[in-house]
Structures are given as structure tokens and as C-alpha cells.
Design a protein around this motif. Structure first.
Motif, PDB file in Angstrom:
ATOM      1  N   THR A  43      13.749   5.886  11.219  1.00 49.83           N
ATOM      2  CA  THR A  43      13.602   7.324  11.523  1.00 49.83           C
ATOM      3  C   THR A  43      13.512   7.926  10.227  1.00 49.83           C
ATOM      4  N   VAL A  44      13.845   9.244  10.029  1.00 44.23           N
ATOM      5  CA  VAL A  44      13.508   9.745   8.834  1.00 44.23           C
ATOM      6  C   VAL A  44      14.088   9.122   7.691  1.00 44.23           C
ATOM      7  N   VAL A  45      13.328   9.014   6.580  1.00 43.24           N
ATOM      8  CA  VAL A  45      13.634   8.572   5.283  1.00 43.24           C
ATOM      9  C   VAL A  45      13.602   9.496   4.051  1.00 43.24           C
ATOM     10  N   ALA A  46      14.542   9.451   3.186  1.00 42.19           N
ATOM     11  CA  ALA A  46      14.612  10.410   1.980  1.00 42.19           C
ATOM     12  C   ALA A  46      13.189  10.146   1.338  1.00 42.19           C
ATOM     13  N   VAL A  77      -1.110  -0.681  -4.318  1.00 44.10           N
ATOM     14  CA  VAL A  77      -2.666  -0.008  -3.945  1.00 44.10           C
ATOM     15  C   VAL A  77      -2.176   1.248  -3.265  1.00 44.10           C
ATOM     16  N   CYS A  78      -3.046   2.254  -3.780  1.00 49.94           N
ATOM     17  CA  CYS A  78      -2.668   3.730  -3.419  1.00 49.94           C
ATOM     18  C   CYS A  78      -3.965   4.757  -3.692  1.00 49.94           C
ATOM     19  N   ILE A  79      -4.063   5.690  -3.011  1.00 53.39           N
ATOM     20  CA  ILE A  79      -5.237   6.578  -3.448  1.00 53.39           C
ATOM     21  C   ILE A  79      -4.889   7.438  -4.589  1.00 53.39           C
ATOM     22  N   ASP A  80      -3.377   7.494  -4.937  1.00 55.37           N
ATOM     23  CA  ASP A  80      -3.129   8.337  -5.881  1.00 55.37           C
ATOM     24  C   ASP A  80      -3.027   7.879  -7.484  1.00 55.37           C
ATOM     25  N   GLY A  81      -4.100   8.110  -8.166  1.00 51.51           N
ATOM     26  CA  GLY A  81      -4.262   7.472  -9.425  1.00 51.51           C
ATOM     27  C   GLY A  81      -3.366   7.835 -10.350  1.00 51.51           C
ATOM     28  N   MET A  92       8.680  16.933   6.032  1.00 49.50           N
ATOM     29  CA  MET A  92       8.657  17.263   7.549  1.00 49.50           C
ATOM     30  C   MET A  92      10.106  17.526   7.983  1.00 49.50           C
ATOM     31  N   TRP A  93      11.169  16.997   7.481  1.00 51.21           N
ATOM     32  CA  TRP A  93      12.605  17.117   7.965  1.00 51.21           C
ATOM     33  C   TRP A  93      13.678  17.872   7.055  1.00 51.21           C
ATOM     34  N   SER A  94      13.152  18.654   6.048  1.00 49.68           N
ATOM     35  CA  SER A  94      14.167  19.114   5.226  1.00 49.68           C
ATOM     36  C   SER A  94      14.504  20.488   5.895  1.00 49.68           C
ATOM     37  N   THR A 124       1.156  -1.217   0.058  1.00 49.30           N
ATOM     38  CA  THR A 124      -0.042  -0.067   0.031  1.00 49.30           C
ATOM     39  C   THR A 124       0.886   1.250  -0.018  1.00 49.30           C
ATOM     40  N   GLY A 125       0.298   2.316  -0.328  1.00 49.65           N
ATOM     41  CA  GLY A 125       1.018   3.617  -0.615  1.00 49.65           C
ATOM     42  C   GLY A 125       2.297   3.503  -1.675  1.00 49.65           C
ATOM     43  N   ALA A 126       1.862   2.778  -2.585  1.00 52.96           N
ATOM     44  CA  ALA A 126       2.808   2.549  -3.596  1.00 52.96           C
ATOM     45  C   ALA A 126       3.410   3.490  -4.726  1.00 52.96           C
ATOM     46  N   SER A 127       2.647   4.594  -4.701  1.00 56.88           N
ATOM     47  CA  SER A 127       2.804   5.530  -5.704  1.00 56.88           C
ATOM     48  C   SER A 127       4.325   6.379  -5.695  1.00 56.88           C
ATOM     49  N   ARG A 128       4.849   6.242  -4.557  1.00 53.85           N
ATOM     50  CA  ARG A 128       6.069   7.176  -4.199  1.00 53.85           C
ATOM     51  C   ARG A 128       6.710   6.747  -2.881  1.00 53.85           C
ATOM     52  N   GLY A 129       7.799   7.215  -2.952  1.00 56.49           N
ATOM     53  CA  GLY A 129       8.722   7.091  -1.534  1.00 56.49           C
ATOM     54  C   GLY A 129       8.907   5.435  -1.419  1.00 56.49           C
ATOM     55  N   ILE A 130       8.909   5.083   0.063  1.00 59.69           N
ATOM     56  CA  ILE A 130       9.061   3.765   0.261  1.00 59.69           C
ATOM     57  C   ILE A 130       8.296   2.537  -0.357  1.00 59.69           C
ATOM     58  N   ASN A 179       1.968  -3.141   4.753  1.00 59.32           N
ATOM     59  CA  ASN A 179       1.160  -1.777   4.985  1.00 59.32           C
ATOM     60  C   ASN A 179       2.084  -0.562   5.042  1.00 59.32           C
ATOM     61  N   CYS A 180       2.215   0.301   4.006  1.00 63.65           N
ATOM     62  CA  CYS A 180       3.197   1.287   3.898  1.00 63.65           C
ATOM     63  C   CYS A 180       2.320   2.783   3.758  1.00 63.65           C
ATOM     64  N   ALA A 181       1.252   2.780   3.464  1.00 58.36           N
ATOM     65  CA  ALA A 181       0.584   3.992   3.090  1.00 58.36           C
ATOM     66  C   ALA A 181       0.617   4.691   4.538  1.00 58.36           C
ATOM     67  N   VAL A 210      -7.518   3.059  -4.436  1.00 55.88           N
ATOM     68  CA  VAL A 210      -8.404   3.171  -3.412  1.00 55.88           C
ATOM     69  C   VAL A 210      -7.942   4.081  -2.431  1.00 55.88           C
ATOM     70  N   ASP A 211      -9.173   4.918  -1.705  1.00 54.71           N
ATOM     71  CA  ASP A 211      -8.703   5.457  -0.385  1.00 54.71           C
ATOM     72  C   ASP A 211      -8.882   4.584   0.740  1.00 54.71           C
ATOM     73  N   LEU A 212      -7.693   4.321   1.284  1.00 54.32           N
ATOM     74  CA  LEU A 212      -7.733   3.230   2.542  1.00 54.32           C
ATOM     75  C   LEU A 212      -8.470   3.779   3.572  1.00 54.32           C
ATOM     76  N   SER A 213      -8.642   5.259   3.744  1.00 50.37           N
ATOM     77  CA  SER A 213      -9.244   5.558   5.014  1.00 50.37           C
ATOM     78  C   SER A 213     -10.910   5.137   4.847  1.00 50.37           C
ATOM     79  N   LYS A 214     -11.249   4.722   3.738  1.00 50.90           N
ATOM     80  CA  LYS A 214     -12.708   4.224   3.498  1.00 50.90           C
ATOM     81  C   LYS A 214     -12.598   2.716   3.657  1.00 50.90           C
ATOM     82  N   ASP A 252      -7.175   6.989  10.886  1.00 46.55           N
ATOM     83  CA  ASP A 252      -7.791   6.307  10.030  1.00 46.55           C
ATOM     84  C   ASP A 252      -6.681   5.577   9.050  1.00 46.55           C
ATOM     85  N   ILE A 253      -5.762   6.114   8.845  1.00 48.26           N
ATOM     86  CA  ILE A 253      -4.788   5.754   7.657  1.00 48.26           C
ATOM     87  C   ILE A 253      -3.734   5.056   8.153  1.00 48.26           C
ATOM     88  N   ASN A 254      -3.094   5.495   9.202  1.00 52.32           N
ATOM     89  CA  ASN A 254      -1.970   5.002   9.941  1.00 52.32           C
ATOM     90  C   ASN A 254      -2.263   3.634  10.694  1.00 52.32           C
TER      91      ASN A 254
HETATM   92  N1  LIG Z   1       9.570   9.273   4.932  1.00 55.88           N
HETATM   93  C1  LIG Z   1       9.810   9.054   6.589  1.00 55.88           C
HETATM   94  O1  LIG Z   1      10.558   9.985   7.006  1.00 55.88           O
HETATM   95  C2  LIG Z   1       9.254   8.296   7.400  1.00 55.88           C
HETATM   96  C3  LIG Z   1       9.556   7.963   8.665  1.00 55.88           C
HETATM   97  C4  LIG Z   1       9.132   6.991   9.387  1.00 55.88           C
HETATM   98  C5  LIG Z   1       7.895   6.212   8.990  1.00 55.88           C
HETATM   99  N2  LIG Z   1       7.644   6.430   7.831  1.00 55.88           N
HETATM  100  C6  LIG Z   1       6.638   5.869   7.343  1.00 55.88           C
HETATM  101  O2  LIG Z   1       6.639   5.326   6.200  1.00 55.88           O
HETATM  102  C7  LIG Z   1       5.509   4.944   5.237  1.00 55.88           C
HETATM  103  C8  LIG Z   1       5.774   5.476   3.953  1.00 55.88           C
HETATM  104  O3  LIG Z   1       6.081   6.623   4.112  1.00 55.88           O
HETATM  105  P1  LIG Z   1       6.909   7.508   2.530  1.00 55.88           P
HETATM  106  O4  LIG Z   1       7.930   8.358   3.308  1.00 55.88           O
HETATM  107  O5  LIG Z   1       7.067   6.877   1.672  1.00 55.88           O
HETATM  108  O6  LIG Z   1       5.591   8.593   2.440  1.00 55.88           O
HETATM  109  P2  LIG Z   1       5.162   9.295   1.236  1.00 55.88           P
HETATM  110  O7  LIG Z   1       4.316  10.560   1.486  1.00 55.88           O
HETATM  111  O8  LIG Z   1       6.346   9.566   0.142  1.00 55.88           O
HETATM  112  O9  LIG Z   1       4.177   8.271   0.543  1.00 55.88           O
HETATM  113  C9  LIG Z   1       2.928   7.858   1.241  1.00 55.88           C
HETATM  114  C10 LIG Z   1       1.930   7.041   0.298  1.00 55.88           C
HETATM  115  O10 LIG Z   1       0.794   6.478   1.018  1.00 55.88           O
HETATM  116  C11 LIG Z   1      -0.150   7.081  -0.031  1.00 55.88           C
HETATM  117  N3  LIG Z   1      -1.378   7.194   0.688  1.00 55.88           N
HETATM  118  C12 LIG Z   1      -1.556   8.394   1.566  1.00 55.88           C
HETATM  119  N4  LIG Z   1      -2.822   8.601   2.043  1.00 55.88           N
HETATM  120  C13 LIG Z   1      -3.557   7.393   1.560  1.00 55.88           C
HETATM  121  C14 LIG Z   1      -4.759   6.812   1.501  1.00 55.88           C
HETATM  122  N5  LIG Z   1      -5.798   7.620   2.373  1.00 55.88           N
HETATM  123  N6  LIG Z   1      -5.166   5.720   0.818  1.00 55.88           N
HETATM  124  C15 LIG Z   1      -4.418   5.080   0.091  1.00 55.88           C
HETATM  125  N7  LIG Z   1      -3.079   5.522  -0.079  1.00 55.88           N
HETATM  126  C16 LIG Z   1      -2.574   6.599   0.591  1.00 55.88           C
HETATM  127  C17 LIG Z   1       0.343   8.017  -1.011  1.00 55.88           C
HETATM  128  O11 LIG Z   1      -0.404   8.298  -2.051  1.00 55.88           O
HETATM  129  C18 LIG Z   1       1.878   7.837  -0.961  1.00 55.88           C
HETATM  130  O12 LIG Z   1       1.745   6.756  -2.180  1.00 55.88           O
HETATM  131  C19 LIG Z   1       4.350   5.747   6.158  1.00 55.88           C
HETATM  132  O13 LIG Z   1       3.677   4.746   6.862  1.00 55.88           O
HETATM  133  C20 LIG Z   1       5.346   6.578   6.871  1.00 55.88           C
HETATM  134  O14 LIG Z   1       4.534   7.021   8.031  1.00 55.88           O
HETATM  135  C21 LIG Z   1       8.083   7.394   6.980  1.00 55.88           C
END
Ligand SMILES: NC(=O)c1ccc[n+]([C@@H]2O[C@H](COP(=O)([O-])OP(=O)(O)OC[C@H]3O[C@@H](n4cnc5c(N)ncnc54)[C@H](O)[C@@H]3O)[C@@H](O)[C@H]2O)c1
Length: 245
Positions: free
Chosen positions: A181-184, A38-42, A191-193, A13-19, A83-85, A60-64, A106-108
């Protein structure tokens, strides 16, 4: 250590960007038979599909809750779930609104329970085993300033990991938390720049750096693999030792 997910189906989940995006790429590299993104971001999912057509995307909006059940229940059994979103906004003690608190929970937290139940119940019903990783945060244990709702949502997620590890563990399904901790990523940058915020954190990190998405993906792949066959209910800080200081 090379992790091979041949024959396994993975869902992130949360597959459109980041981790989450990095995890999708790493699952493909690890030979997963099928990867659900799986992600909200079409728009983000469409870009992902264009680049990696073998990935099956679900918007899908995972908060629903009900919409999530409707969209994820028909999928094939998933053996490796992350579960990454997640979401984060500043929430200062004394000024937290119900809306902001619910948004984080709802989401976390709640969405992780919903997706885990959908996936694990199907494994139990079909007599298969698997593993779940919940992406939590170091904020579940150490509370950064003005992160009240986020910290609470991640602490609740860690407790959820423990309960699911007991109840699904009896069916051969392992559930663990990864607490970075913080992830790029876009979230990390948001949050951390500002060095005024990040420097105190970095100064307290013995290894002297923050995470890359691959630092987190490596740990997830290990936890999802058979190499971690006896790890269940672990809350694993990925923080360069920050938690100790
Ligand atoms: N980046 C950090 O510094 C950091 C640190 C500790 C933990 N985390 C955790 O790692 C996870 C991934 O974080 P990231 O940094 O890749 O975040 P990000 O903001 O870069 O990506 C978040 C992803 O979740 C999706 N998302 C958000 N709301 C949603 C919803 N309602 N339904 C479906 N998808 C939804 C977004 O579209 C996106 O794809 C999160 O759970 C975050 O809390 C991140």
C-alpha cells in the motif's frame, strides 16, 4: 532474522530514491558482494556513488528496451534482482491517452520483463540460481480512483511474475511480487499527501498506518534469501491488512 547475501551480486532498479535507494543500502548492510544501482536519474546516482563508492551505478532509461539490453547485458551475473523502478500519474477512466497508458506499461511492466530476462538468462546460461522480486502494488488488486493505467500495469506485472516463476523456476530461479500500500517515498508523497485522498485508505487499514521503505526492504530481503527457498510466484500484499477490507 538476519539475511546474509555474502557472495551474491544484487541489482536494484529505480535506485536513486525511495524504496530502491533503501534497498541499495540494505543490500550493502547484508554483505552483498556487489550491488548494481540502475536508474534514469543520473544526478541521484552520482550522489549515491559519492556516499557509497562501492556501489556500481548504471544510468539508463528503462523504457528504452534496446538501450537497457546494451547497458545491462555486460554486467556480472546477478543473483538477487529487485525490479523497483516505477512511475505513476493520475489516469481517469474516459480520459486516458495512449501516451499515458504506454508510459505506465513501458516502465512498470515491460521494463521488468526486459531486466528479468537479461538477468535470468545469464543465470541459466552460467548454471547459477537466484531470485527476483517485482515491486508491484496493492493497486493491482484494489483499484484506487483515477489510477487506471497504473493499476493495469501492476496487474500485468503480477501476471508476469506468475509466468516467470513457472518458466525460470524450472532453472532454480524464484520470482515473486511484493505489493505495498502507500509507502513514504517521493512517489507516496506526490500521490497521497492530501489527507482527503489518503484518509479513506488509512481508515480501511487494520494496522492503521502506511509503509516505510524499510517495511518493503525487509520483505524483499526475505524473499531474496534462502529462508524463502520454496516461495515462488507469490503475490504478497504488504498493506497492514488493507486487502481484506
Ligand atoms: N510509494 C508508494 O506509495 C508505492 C506504493 C505501491 C507501490 N509502489 C511501487 O514501488 C516502486 C518504487 O516506488 P517509490 O515510491 O520508491 O518511487 P519513487 O518515485 O520515489 O522512485 C522511483 C524510482 O524509479 C526511477 N525511474 C522512474 N522512471 C524510470 C525509467 N524510465 N528508467 C529508470 N528508472 C526510472 C526513478 O528515477 C526513481 O529512482 C514503484 O514500482 C512503485 O510503483 C510505490
Amino acid at each position: 532474522m538476519i539475511v546474509d547475501l555474502a557472495g551474491k551480486t544484487a541489482l536494484v532498479t529505480g535506485a536513486s530514491r525511495g524504496i530502491g535507494l533503501r534497498l541499495v543500502e540494505r543490500f550493502i548492510e547484508a554483505n552483498a558482494a556487489k550491488v548494481y544501482a540502475v536508474c534514469i536519474d543520473g544526478e541521484g546516482l552520482a550522489k549515491l556513488k559519492e556516499r557509497l563508492p562501492q556501489v556500481e551505478t548504471v544510468q539508463v532509461d528503462l523504457s528504452k528496451w534496446d538501450e537497457t539490453v546494451e547497458k545491462l547485458s555486460p554486467l556480472d551475473p546477478v543473483h538477487a534482482l529487485v525490479n523497483c523502478a516505477g512511475v505513476v500519474e493520475y489516469t481517469k477512466t474516459g480520459e486516458v491517452t495512449e501516451k499515458a497508458f504506454d508510459f505506465h506499461l513501458d516502465i512498470n511492466t515491460k521494463a521488468c520483463l526486459n531486466v528479468a530476462q537479461i538477468v535470468c538468462n545469464k543465470l541459466v546460461a552460467t548454471g547459477q540460481q537466484g531470485a527476483v522480486v517485482n515491486i508491484s502494488s496493492i493497486a493491482a488488486q484494489k483499484h484506487p480512483p483515477d489510477h487506471l493505467a497504473y493499476s493495469v500495469s501492476k496487474a500485468a506485472l503480477d501476471h508476469l511474475t506468475h509466468v516467470l516463476a513457472i518458466d525460470y523456476g524450472r532453472h532454480g530461479i524464484r520470482v515473486n511480487s511484493v505489493n505495498p500500500t502507500v509507502v513514504a517515498t517521493p512517489m507516496g508523497v506526490k500521490m497521497w499527501s492530501d489527507p482527503a485522498k489518503s484518509k479513506p485508505l488509512l481508515d480501511r487499514t487494520p494496522l492503521g498506518r502506511f509503509n516505510t521503505p524499510d517495511d518493503i526492504a525487509d520483505v524483499c530481503l526475505y524473499l531474496l534469501s534462502d529462508k524463502a527457498a520454496m516461495l515462488n510466484g507469490v503475490i504478497l500484499p504488504v498493506d497492514g491488512g488493507y486487502n481484506l477490507c
